[in-house]
Design an enzyme around this catalytic site. Sequence first.
Site, short mmCIF file in Angstrom:
data_model
loop_
_atom_site.label_atom_id
_atom_site.label_comp_id
_atom_site.label_asym_id
_atom_site.label_seq_id
_atom_site.Cartn_x
_atom_site.Cartn_y
_atom_site.Cartn_z
N ASP A 82 46.81 -25.58 4.89
CA ASP A 82 47.91 -25.89 5.81
C ASP A 82 47.70 -25.32 7.21
O ASP A 82 47.99 -26.00 8.21
CB ASP A 82 49.25 -25.44 5.23
CG ASP A 82 49.28 -24.00 4.76
OD1 ASP A 82 48.28 -23.27 4.93
OD2 ASP A 82 50.32 -23.59 4.21
N GLN A 87 47.86 -22.92 1.24
CA GLN A 87 46.64 -22.19 0.89
C GLN A 87 46.83 -21.27 -0.31
O GLN A 87 47.95 -20.91 -0.66
CB GLN A 87 46.19 -21.35 2.08
CG GLN A 87 45.49 -22.14 3.18
CD GLN A 87 44.87 -21.23 4.21
OE1 GLN A 87 45.53 -20.82 5.16
NE2 GLN A 87 43.61 -20.89 4.03
N HIS A 88 45.71 -20.92 -0.92
CA HIS A 88 45.59 -19.85 -1.91
C HIS A 88 46.09 -20.20 -3.31
O HIS A 88 45.74 -19.50 -4.26
CB HIS A 88 46.32 -18.57 -1.48
CG HIS A 88 45.98 -18.07 -0.12
ND1 HIS A 88 44.70 -17.81 0.28
CD2 HIS A 88 46.78 -17.77 0.94
CE1 HIS A 88 44.71 -17.35 1.52
NE2 HIS A 88 45.95 -17.33 1.95
#
Length: 485
Positions: free
Chosen positions: A237, A72-73
Amino acid sequence: MTESRLVAGVDCSTQATKVVVCDAATGAVLREGRAPHPDGTQVDPAEWWKAWEIASDGLLDGVEAISVGGQQHGMVLLNEAGEVVHPAVLWNDTSSADATIELVEELGGPGAWAEAVGSVPVPSFTVTKLRWVRDADATAPGDATRREALARAAAVVLPHDWMTHRLAADRHGIDGITTDRGDASGTGWWSPATNSYRPDLVELAFGRSLKLPRVAGPAEIVGHTASGAVLAAGTGDNAAAALGLDLQPGDVAVSLGTSGTAFARSTHPTADPTALVAGFADATGEYLPLVCTLNAARVLSATAELLSLDLDAFNEAALTSSGSNGLVLLPFLDGERTPDLPHSTGLIYGLTRATAQPATMARAAVEGLLCGLADAVDALRAQGLPVHRVLLLGGAARSRAVQALAPALLGAEVILPEPAEYVALGAARQAAWALSGADAPPTWQVPVGKPEPSVMSDADAAQVRALYGQVLTNTVPLLSTPYNR
């Protein structure tokens, strides 16, 4: 006898790409592969594609559907032609710590962000990385890459978005890029409560608009590969792991990998102005409130190395100790996300001649790791989520000492899912769902093992947690100051 239909799930994680090929009906893993990623917090996405080609080599014959679960991110900036214009800035890059403070204040504080997108940005969030790019120094030679990216960027996507787009044979440039609710909810510019983007927050962070991926439905087919395999939407994830674990109401997954996470499924969105709980969405159309720490398994390996012990001997030492005897380890070895102390370091309190023993230090390391995650589980409870059992997973979940101390410190029954690539399995389950066209994902069994017996009383756990909390509270001013290396 009906021939099995095959689906593939991909985990494009921080450290590696992992691929599993599963029976679409049962989830049985029939083939798997893995390839590493380069170390670092900024990575050329082309390295992910190389890892995918290695990890999937020889595995995909007969595969009818593929889905990607991604870290993520991570910020991936693209130009109009779809070319990457800056190395991907990963979730664990804390360069945007100062930018985060600015952004939170500019919108009106933590409460305003929680109301807008369900989460208060921390340096992991993509929106803070956009501001970091915007703030490139116009004269500093080292900021030239950021300045070029600021000028050339036309779109911003996430790692799983980029991988899915590369896999699609019928897409070009930046047209048709998709994401999903789970991953979009970690950007800082998409609201799970309203299921919509806040493009004004992109402009606030970056100074101008950028093209954003279309948010696909949980079981939507978003394209096809060159071989004709269906492409599912994919997800972040943690949302993929929740799907792979088939989390039920009252379950909290506590994952002890590179980072530590505690997350649970929820039927309603959350918005925590304290910034402890991120109000993410999941991969099924519901919600996934989550708490993330930067430090988990490596706390144990680093302490074992400090004590010149291998991990088996480390666990034995922690279990033979009668307790930490007032020794407290704040495990912020790589800075910290929760609590929000990006400039912090680890800290040891209570070091005396009596506690300066390998077994006591080993015990304090395990307790410190688990106290941080216990705070995370409590934060989920504070959002009204029931915690009946904890599913303990990740590399450090194999630690006998972690298993034995976790029930008392986390305050719940501990279940030990068998080791598996749950992010990749969750992605594969999503691929099977998209392939089937059904209203719900297929039911796949999650095998569980037996954890170590608990060795800590509730009273001892309460004492350990109280001292940990006291040390943390009293040292926050010190830990908030950048460490001069």
